[in-house]
Motif scaffolding. Sequence first.
Motif, PDB file in Angstrom:
ATOM      1  N   ARG A 172       0.996  -1.245   0.033  1.00 48.80           N
ATOM      2  CA  ARG A 172      -0.123   0.100  -0.019  1.00 48.80           C
ATOM      3  C   ARG A 172       0.853   1.237   0.137  1.00 48.80           C
ATOM      4  O   ARG A 172       1.960   1.205   0.670  1.00 48.80           O
ATOM      5  CB  ARG A 172      -0.957  -0.031   1.222  1.00 48.80           C
ATOM      6  N   GLN A 173       0.602   2.151  -0.875  1.00 50.30           N
ATOM      7  CA  GLN A 173       1.126   3.599  -0.419  1.00 50.30           C
ATOM      8  C   GLN A 173       0.475   4.647  -0.008  1.00 50.30           C
ATOM      9  O   GLN A 173      -0.921   4.433  -0.246  1.00 50.30           O
ATOM     10  CB  GLN A 173       1.501   3.986  -2.221  1.00 50.30           C
ATOM     11  N   GLY A 197       1.502  11.441   5.902  1.00 49.89           N
ATOM     12  CA  GLY A 197       0.240  11.122   6.587  1.00 49.89           C
ATOM     13  C   GLY A 197       0.095   9.682   6.478  1.00 49.89           C
ATOM     14  O   GLY A 197       0.880   8.720   5.954  1.00 49.89           O
ATOM     15  N   ASP A 198      -1.294   9.252   7.064  1.00 50.36           N
ATOM     16  CA  ASP A 198      -1.564   8.022   7.088  1.00 50.36           C
ATOM     17  C   ASP A 198      -2.783   7.777   5.934  1.00 50.36           C
ATOM     18  O   ASP A 198      -3.644   6.845   6.216  1.00 50.36           O
ATOM     19  CB  ASP A 198      -2.020   7.597   8.490  1.00 50.36           C
TER      20      ASP A 198
END
Length: 710
Positions: free
Chosen positions: A29-30, A35-36
């Motif tokens: 995942r990118q 941030g998240d």
Amino acid sequence: MVNQSFLISNINAVKDNFSINAKVVRLWRQYYYGGDTLASMDMILMDQEGSRISATMGNKTVSQFESLLKEGGSVNLSNFYVVKNNGPYKVANHPFKINFHKKTQVKAIQSVFPCKHGFSFVPFTEFVEDNVKEEQVVDVIGLIAAVGDVIHGERKGKNNRRMVVELTDIDNINALKDNFSINAKVVRLWRQYYYGGDTLASMDMILMDQEGSRISATMGNKTVSQFESLLKEGGSVNLSNFYVVKNNGPYKVANHPFKINFHKKTQVKAIQSVFPCKHGFSFVPFTEFVEDNVKEEQVVDVIGLIAAVGDVIHGERKGKNNRRMVVELTDIEGLKLKCTLWDAWIDDFNTRMESSSDHIKVCVFQFGCVRKSVESISVSNTFYSSRFFINEEIPEIADFKSRLLARVGDDTSSLQVSNLTSESAEALQEKSFFYGTKYVNLDQLMDVIEPCACVALATITSIEYEEGWVYTACCECNCKAVPNDDESSSKKAGKRKIRNTYRCETCGPDIVDVIPKFRVQVRVSDDSACASFLMFDRDVFNIVKRSAYALKEEEATKPNAGDYPDALNDLLGKTMLFRVDVSRYNLINNYAVYTVGRMTSSELHIKSFIKLYADEMDEVKDVNEDGYETDGDKEEPIIETNQNQKPDTSTPSKDVESSIAENMVKVEPVEFNATPPQGKRVIADVDKDKGAPSVTSRNKKKAVFSRRDK
């Protein structure tokens, strides 16, 4: 509408109705920078051909597909977008990439991909030869040879760190450093014991990496208990912190120029296998043997049909009885290769032959050693590592048998195992004996003008005992071993001298294992001349049937021992075929003592020699019957006759044959108790013997002897 399943290599942007079966070899995942917040889910897909392509989906579609996509899982994908792979950070080399959308179809399927991780290794040679492209995505595997320091830096306003790790492959292991780390499969593992007992000497193995490169490794008996539970034949391990030394031993089990030595701080860790080949085969085609592209003592694997099996032949080496047997293998094309088995390997081979009921027997001979002779190339078993697989249920044998049957059809009678009879074995020995030699009598032997091997029929008439009959030999190489002086031995052993040491030019200055060997100089004669021949251990033993060690021990116990043991008198009066070496030393120094390479009293060999010699003399006469060579102002016929006799122009073959045949009859020794010639024999000394012409006349004579491979 989806029409068919495509390979990844065929995907392009012309259409988007592709359907593919692929394995998810990487999934991640990118997130948006700093941030998240999820940006996308990306993956690398691989098909059964090993082609790879990258795929991505936006954050809005991740929840739709994340439960269907697992790293290592296999899926069928259809109804997706195909776009150019133009991004700055490529993760696959394919010119296009896949974009998921809401109507993309994803179905889990059963895996048809044998490789779990989807590796596609690029050899290090491709980098060395600059055959890779900028930003090309690659897989590499190697030994961790060195690790650099962590270097801190900054890029685009953000701090970063980098570190350089140096990798090398097994082929690049060398003795310059010992901080290697390797992943390898233990394809062979065995224990060695001290000679004649049950005391463990070492544990040895052959290791193989993913590229098929092999290296031998060993550990002493004191460290076996530390590692034996971690090392299993067929298991995979990571090794680090070991010694690397030159592979100079007399009995090599791998072709690598170096080998691995374990020590107490060596690290061994079991790892999951990444080696597709269970047994680590690396087959050498039979054409490599036919074209002489293999090296002496090269370790090889071969596979072939067992075409013929020879008789067990009993012999002796280094004072110990042995057995050998020849097995003939053929490949799909009918090329033949002979394999020589020794001692326990004969029993193992026969046991495996009996356990297979199929009359078509296919054999894998692994870790055999190439042996070269003047007329052929064969493969012999090594001392410990060699092994056989006969008709076992392994893919390599099944594939060979299916291709063989496809070639011969329904008639398989020609594929049955036949016998290499004793006659065939003797015929092979005869061919080997005469290969590349000149056929001469003793007078002609003196006239050879270039280094070569010659065969002559002669009778042993006396022993030149002033030259000795025994020498001290190195047990490893049979070369002469000379005692070190007491002073040097004492210094190396400490204050107390423990054992005498010897110096061998081949094996080094401090060897301890030596044994007496025969070195007997004899006088031989035929109806043309006399000569001195030097016989060594094997040939003397075959006649006297006693070892030099045993005779020397007996002589030491006799109060009035003679100049040489009485058992050596068995040599006298023997009429033999001698294959002798005329060396450069003989020619340069006019040294007329010729070393015996081989000798035989075989009736088949002697009859063949009589015919070959007669044929060769016929050829000489046919070529030179009317021809003369000029020597200064004089002309002499190429074939000389008696000075008071005119040349005989009739066919000489009967005369030559009968003359040699008479010499086959065992003659009585001439004055055995007479004092033999003193010192080294040179041509000037030989001139005084019966039938030998003068040096001057021999130098004028230029007899032509054709060198043929019979």
